[in-house]
Scaffold this motif. Sequence first.
Motif, PDB file in Angstrom:
ATOM      1  N   UNK A  15       0.824  -1.207   0.000  1.00  0.00           N
ATOM      2  CA  UNK A  15       0.000   0.000   0.000  1.00  0.00           C
ATOM      3  C   UNK A  15       0.859   1.257   0.000  1.00  0.00           C
ATOM      4  N   UNK A  16       2.090   1.103   0.469  1.00  0.00           N
ATOM      5  CA  UNK A  16       2.989   2.245   0.585  1.00  0.00           C
ATOM      6  C   UNK A  16       4.414   1.734   0.468  1.00  0.00           C
ATOM      7  N   UNK A  17       5.281   2.519  -0.165  1.00  0.00           N
ATOM      8  CA  UNK A  17       6.704   2.209  -0.239  1.00  0.00           C
ATOM      9  C   UNK A  17       7.410   3.106   0.764  1.00  0.00           C
ATOM     10  N   UNK A  44       9.211  -2.041   2.477  1.00  0.00           N
ATOM     11  CA  UNK A  44      10.304  -1.264   3.050  1.00  0.00           C
ATOM     12  C   UNK A  44      11.611  -1.606   2.339  1.00  0.00           C
ATOM     13  N   UNK A  45      12.302  -0.553   1.908  1.00  0.00           N
ATOM     14  CA  UNK A  45      13.603  -0.682   1.262  1.00  0.00           C
ATOM     15  C   UNK A  45      14.626   0.102   2.077  1.00  0.00           C
ATOM     16  N   UNK A  92      11.872   3.548  -7.429  1.00  0.00           N
ATOM     17  CA  UNK A  92      10.911   2.674  -6.752  1.00  0.00           C
ATOM     18  C   UNK A  92       9.476   3.001  -7.160  1.00  0.00           C
ATOM     19  N   UNK A  93       9.186   4.278  -7.336  1.00  0.00           N
ATOM     20  CA  UNK A  93       7.843   4.672  -7.772  1.00  0.00           C
ATOM     21  C   UNK A  93       7.556   4.091  -9.163  1.00  0.00           C
ATOM     22  N   UNK A 100       1.743   3.651  -6.229  1.00  0.00           N
ATOM     23  CA  UNK A 100       1.897   3.504  -4.777  1.00  0.00           C
ATOM     24  C   UNK A 100       2.674   4.691  -4.229  1.00  0.00           C
ATOM     25  N   UNK A 101       2.196   5.321  -3.150  1.00  0.00           N
ATOM     26  CA  UNK A 101       2.926   6.463  -2.589  1.00  0.00           C
ATOM     27  C   UNK A 101       4.275   6.042  -2.011  1.00  0.00           C
ATOM     28  N   UNK A 102       5.254   6.930  -2.171  1.00  0.00           N
ATOM     29  CA  UNK A 102       6.605   6.688  -1.663  1.00  0.00           C
ATOM     30  C   UNK A 102       6.854   7.628  -0.488  1.00  0.00           C
ATOM     31  N   UNK A 103       7.248   7.050   0.645  1.00  0.00           N
ATOM     32  CA  UNK A 103       7.635   7.823   1.818  1.00  0.00           C
ATOM     33  C   UNK A 103       9.111   7.553   2.071  1.00  0.00           C
ATOM     34  N   UNK A 104       9.837   8.563   2.497  1.00  0.00           N
ATOM     35  CA  UNK A 104      11.254   8.402   2.811  1.00  0.00           C
ATOM     36  C   UNK A 104      11.430   8.473   4.325  1.00  0.00           C
TER      37      UNK A 104
END
Length: 196
Positions: A15-17, A44-45, A92-93, A100-104
Amino acid sequence: IVVALQQLAAPENPRRIVLRVASADSSRDLPDWLAAAGQEGDAVYSLEPRGIGGTRWTSENPPNYVERSHVLLGRTVDTGRVWDVIATARYLRAKHGGEIPVHVAGEGAAGMLAAYAALWEPEIDGVILGNPPLSHMEENAPQFLNVLRVCDVPEVLGMLAPRPLTVSGTARQRLDKVAAIYSSAGDPGKLVIQAD
């Protein structure tokens, strides 16, 4: 530029990266502060930007050839690391179809690298920080040329509004200015300060 990217959690339908920016003393495991801020369905990366992990260079004091050569060119190593985070977030996006939204995320100085990447890249949807430095005057803060002429860390974090920002390991009263900026942006609920 070579960076290392490792997947730490791989749900079937993410759901989220979450892209965690590693620092020199980071372990390869998922840290507790990030697990506490996690959500169900997070892919998670972990990213080791230039000069971290396998691409680490030697530091002698003096002369610190790598750091000094960047400054002579009008940049810093940390500016390059921010671009590494941005490039990896874009990768990644695209890898996940742009849906999928990308969060850092990052801890300490690496967290501020993540925050600057989100500030400079509109496709980054949110930031998760663990114990960030609250001033560029702190010893462990990332180095950017002339940044204190313009702003300090609270203003940078405030400029992320209205994107979601989660901060752990810092007392709420130390983030009053950030909270005020988020409030004036119209959605103070996007700022989450987790207790230690």
